[in-house]
Motif scaffolding. Structure first.
Motif, PDB file in Angstrom:
ATOM      1  N   ASN A 197       0.725  -1.106  -0.201  1.00 56.39           N
ATOM      2  CA  ASN A 197      -0.340   0.194  -0.050  1.00 56.39           C
ATOM      3  C   ASN A 197       0.959   1.150  -0.378  1.00 56.39           C
ATOM      4  N   CYS A 198       1.754   1.321  -0.859  1.00 56.55           N
ATOM      5  CA  CYS A 198       3.035   2.023  -1.081  1.00 56.55           C
ATOM      6  C   CYS A 198       2.242   3.499  -1.937  1.00 56.55           C
ATOM      7  N   ASP A 199       1.987   4.735  -1.116  1.00 55.01           N
ATOM      8  CA  ASP A 199       1.245   5.850  -1.653  1.00 55.01           C
ATOM      9  C   ASP A 199       2.111   6.636  -2.396  1.00 55.01           C
ATOM     10  N   ILE A 200       3.691   6.510  -2.435  1.00 52.15           N
ATOM     11  CA  ILE A 200       4.213   7.525  -3.280  1.00 52.15           C
ATOM     12  C   ILE A 200       5.402   6.748  -4.171  1.00 52.15           C
ATOM     13  N   ILE A 201       5.831   5.975  -5.032  1.00 52.58           N
ATOM     14  CA  ILE A 201       7.080   5.074  -4.842  1.00 52.58           C
ATOM     15  C   ILE A 201       7.738   5.569  -6.337  1.00 52.58           C
ATOM     16  N   PHE A 202       8.793   5.905  -6.530  1.00 50.93           N
ATOM     17  CA  PHE A 202      10.353   5.992  -7.055  1.00 50.93           C
ATOM     18  C   PHE A 202      10.652   4.830  -7.857  1.00 50.93           C
ATOM     19  N   VAL A 203      10.859   5.306  -9.288  1.00 49.28           N
ATOM     20  CA  VAL A 203      11.232   3.728 -10.198  1.00 49.28           C
ATOM     21  C   VAL A 203      11.488   4.275 -10.893  1.00 49.28           C
ATOM     22  N   CYS A 204      13.229   3.293 -10.501  1.00 47.17           N
ATOM     23  CA  CYS A 204      14.800   3.259 -11.236  1.00 47.17           C
ATOM     24  C   CYS A 204      14.923   2.944 -12.550  1.00 47.17           C
ATOM     25  N   HIS A 205      14.769   3.361 -14.252  1.00 41.70           N
ATOM     26  CA  HIS A 205      15.014   2.629 -15.463  1.00 41.70           C
ATOM     27  C   HIS A 205      16.197   2.093 -15.736  1.00 41.70           C
ATOM     28  N   LEU A 206      16.279   1.702 -15.822  1.00 43.24           N
ATOM     29  CA  LEU A 206      17.852   1.405 -16.839  1.00 43.24           C
ATOM     30  C   LEU A 206      17.796   1.622 -18.494  1.00 43.24           C
ATOM     31  N   THR A 207      15.943   1.180 -18.966  1.00 46.03           N
ATOM     32  CA  THR A 207      15.877   1.493 -20.528  1.00 46.03           C
ATOM     33  C   THR A 207      15.010   3.083 -20.118  1.00 46.03           C
ATOM     34  N   ASN A 208      14.685   3.198 -21.852  1.00 47.04           N
ATOM     35  CA  ASN A 208      14.110   4.584 -21.764  1.00 47.04           C
ATOM     36  C   ASN A 208      12.787   4.171 -22.481  1.00 47.04           C
ATOM     37  N   GLY A 209      12.108   2.608 -22.033  1.00 45.75           N
ATOM     38  CA  GLY A 209      10.730   2.811 -22.458  1.00 45.75           C
ATOM     39  C   GLY A 209      10.193   2.435 -21.314  1.00 45.75           C
ATOM     40  N   SER A 210       8.670   2.798 -21.115  1.00 40.62           N
ATOM     41  CA  SER A 210       8.315   2.804 -20.280  1.00 40.62           C
ATOM     42  C   SER A 210       7.220   1.924 -20.140  1.00 40.62           C
ATOM     43  N   LEU A 211       7.469   0.549 -18.891  1.00 41.93           N
ATOM     44  CA  LEU A 211       7.520  -0.811 -18.663  1.00 41.93           C
ATOM     45  C   LEU A 211       5.837  -0.860 -18.101  1.00 41.93           C
ATOM     46  N   PHE A 212       4.985   0.087 -17.670  1.00 42.01           N
ATOM     47  CA  PHE A 212       3.964  -0.721 -17.106  1.00 42.01           C
ATOM     48  C   PHE A 212       2.522   1.072 -17.410  1.00 42.01           C
ATOM     49  N   ASN A 213       2.005   0.273 -16.764  1.00 45.97           N
ATOM     50  CA  ASN A 213       0.818   1.708 -17.395  1.00 45.97           C
ATOM     51  C   ASN A 213      -0.086   2.182 -15.941  1.00 45.97           C
ATOM     52  N   LYS A 214       0.597   3.016 -15.568  1.00 49.69           N
ATOM     53  CA  LYS A 214       0.290   4.461 -14.646  1.00 49.69           C
ATOM     54  C   LYS A 214      -1.351   4.323 -14.419  1.00 49.69           C
ATOM     55  N   ASN A 215      -1.903   4.012 -15.247  1.00 53.02           N
ATOM     56  CA  ASN A 215      -3.042   4.247 -15.201  1.00 53.02           C
ATOM     57  C   ASN A 215      -3.607   3.617 -14.476  1.00 53.02           C
ATOM     58  N   GLU A 216      -3.120   2.028 -14.299  1.00 52.93           N
ATOM     59  CA  GLU A 216      -3.990   0.652 -13.495  1.00 52.93           C
ATOM     60  C   GLU A 216      -4.066   0.805 -11.428  1.00 52.93           C
ATOM     61  N   TYR A 217      -2.737   2.758 -11.615  1.00 55.41           N
ATOM     62  CA  TYR A 217      -1.770   2.576 -10.105  1.00 55.41           C
ATOM     63  C   TYR A 217      -2.365   3.933  -9.668  1.00 55.41           C
ATOM     64  N   LYS A 218      -3.880   4.203  -9.918  1.00 57.65           N
ATOM     65  CA  LYS A 218      -4.305   5.677 -10.104  1.00 57.65           C
ATOM     66  C   LYS A 218      -4.116   6.218  -8.788  1.00 57.65           C
ATOM     67  N   ASN A 219      -4.717   5.287  -7.551  1.00 60.26           N
ATOM     68  CA  ASN A 219      -4.472   6.001  -5.963  1.00 60.26           C
ATOM     69  C   ASN A 219      -2.521   6.306  -5.554  1.00 60.26           C
ATOM     70  N   SER A 220      -1.931   5.867  -6.107  1.00 61.44           N
ATOM     71  CA  SER A 220      -0.258   6.571  -6.122  1.00 61.44           C
ATOM     72  C   SER A 220       0.494   7.019  -7.060  1.00 61.44           C
ATOM     73  N   CYS A 221       1.700   8.457  -6.230  1.00 64.60           N
ATOM     74  CA  CYS A 221       2.119   9.260  -7.127  1.00 64.60           C
ATOM     75  C   CYS A 221       3.045   8.182  -7.128  1.00 64.60           C
ATOM     76  N   ILE A 222       3.304   8.314  -8.397  1.00 64.66           N
ATOM     77  CA  ILE A 222       4.671   7.743  -9.147  1.00 64.66           C
ATOM     78  C   ILE A 222       5.170   8.913  -9.615  1.00 64.66           C
ATOM     79  N   PHE A 223       6.532   8.412  -9.256  1.00 65.65           N
ATOM     80  CA  PHE A 223       8.248   8.865  -9.831  1.00 65.65           C
ATOM     81  C   PHE A 223       9.245   8.392 -10.981  1.00 65.65           C
ATOM     82  N   GLU A 224       9.145   8.387 -11.678  1.00 71.12           N
ATOM     83  CA  GLU A 224      10.173   7.480 -12.915  1.00 71.12           C
ATOM     84  C   GLU A 224      11.621   8.570 -13.214  1.00 71.12           C
ATOM     85  N   ILE A 225      12.640   7.737 -12.723  1.00 65.27           N
ATOM     86  CA  ILE A 225      13.835   8.104 -13.164  1.00 65.27           C
ATOM     87  C   ILE A 225      14.069   7.596 -14.586  1.00 65.27           C
TER      88      ILE A 225
END
Length: 334
Positions: free
Chosen positions: A238-266
């Motif tokens: 139940n994390c409400d804020i998530i920091f994601v570290c990518h190692l490629t340029n592509g988007s590997l998940f759909n943010k719309n599936e997790y509308k209740n969480s703040c997701i910040f991608e690097i």
């Protein structure tokens, strides 16, 4: 506010994640739960076990001397050719390339080497004993058991040839199905804790599959979603804020599936090459740590106001909840 960190897979490029973690630490961001795939699972294990970012950085700077990859029945020249063939194979099956280029590849010396490997019965080119040794030394099961909640992602193995086929199919299949399995490390036995981390990094053909709970598993990054294991941090922690570290340029998940969480991608500002997957070289590692640090620091500067507003809102909600508890905790008589 409950904060989660997601670490993607990407071989030696995982040094970039060290810089990412260093910047999070510098901004005073506390990690309440963490998940990782492949090299992200190794970095996640070190974090979960309570190692400081300075200690993790030192391990990475010494990683060439630690010899994380051990050869298995092959000389160095053959292994080098094998790694090139794997990297070229991954490029081949990018949907943007033509099939004709793939056919041409099969008649090159590297292609011949790869075809010979396909005929072999070996489970993997490399052993993971040394990686297991790193975990035993720096992130033993006892420390993991009492550490930050930690998840790894792996895919059930049907043998490396079938696993490699599944990897290729996934590059053409854009469905939203998530066929990966997520393991809560703290819920596993001591032996399975280590195996779950190793399995997450067991890329078909390169590493041997590992046994967890009676079944064999290989690299979670076989599928794109598995390579960025955000799901358990939202559904289980139940994390409400998530920091994601990518190692490629592509988007590997759909943010719309997790509308209740703040997701910040690097995402890396530098362009990695396929050969960087196995570039455990001091100069590369130093460069990528620095890039991860600078990219993340720059993004966090932009997010600083947003994060502070989020924290103030959470504190206000907490005070309101406490006030309600104090009010309804008293008994009133008419």
């Amino acid at each position: 506010m409950k904060c989660g960190v997601v670490l993607s897979g990407g071989g030696a490029k995982g040094a970039y994640e060290v810089g990412f973690l260093k910047a999070l630490n510098e901004f005073g961001i506390t990690t309440n739960a963490i998940s990782g795939t492949s090299i992200g699972a190794l970095n996640g294990a070190l974090c979960s076990a309570g190692m400081s970012i300075d200690e993790i950085e030192k391990i990475w700077r010494d990683i060439e001397n630690l010899n994380p990859i051990a050869l298995k029945n092959l000389n160095e020249k053959a292994v080098f050719k094998g790694m090139i063939s794997i990297a070229e194979l991954f490029v081949l099956f990018s949907p943007q390339l033509k099939i004709a280029k793939g056919a041409k590849f099969l008649f090159t010396p590297v292609g011949e080497y790869f075809k010979n490997l396909l005929k072999s019965g070996d489970d993997g080119v490399f052993k993971t004993n040394q990686i297991g040794g790193i975990l035993e030394q720096y992130a033993p099961p006892q420390k993991l058991a009492n550490g930050i909640p930690f998840y790894t992602c792996a895919t059930k193995s049907d043998g490396w040839k079938r696993d490699l086929t599944n990897f290729i199919i996934d590059k053409f299949d854009y469905s939203n199905d998530d066929i990966n399995e997520y393991f809560h490390i703290q819920s596993l036995s001591d032996d399975e804790k280590i195996n779950a981390i190793l399995a997450s990094a067991s890329l078909p053909l390169i590493f041997e599959a590992k046994e967890i709970c009676g079944a064999k598993y290989s690299d979670g990054g076989i599928t794109d979603k598995g390579n960025t294991p955000i799901r358990p941090l939202i559904e289980n922690e139940n994390c409400d804020i998530i920091f994601v570290c990518h190692l490629t340029n592509g988007s590997l998940f759909n943010k719309n599936e997790y509308k209740n969480s703040c997701i910040f991608e690097i995402r890396p500002k530098i362009q990695f090459e396929f050969k960087d997957l196995v570039a455990f070289e001091p100069e590369k590692i130093s460069e990528w740590i620095e890039c991860g640090y600078n990219d993340t620091k720059n993004e966090l500067e932009k997010l600083k106001d947003v994060l502070e507003q989020k924290m103030r809102a959470d504190m206000a909600d907490l005070e309101l909840e406490r006030a309600k508890n104090r009010l309804f905790g008293n008994k009133f008589e008419l």
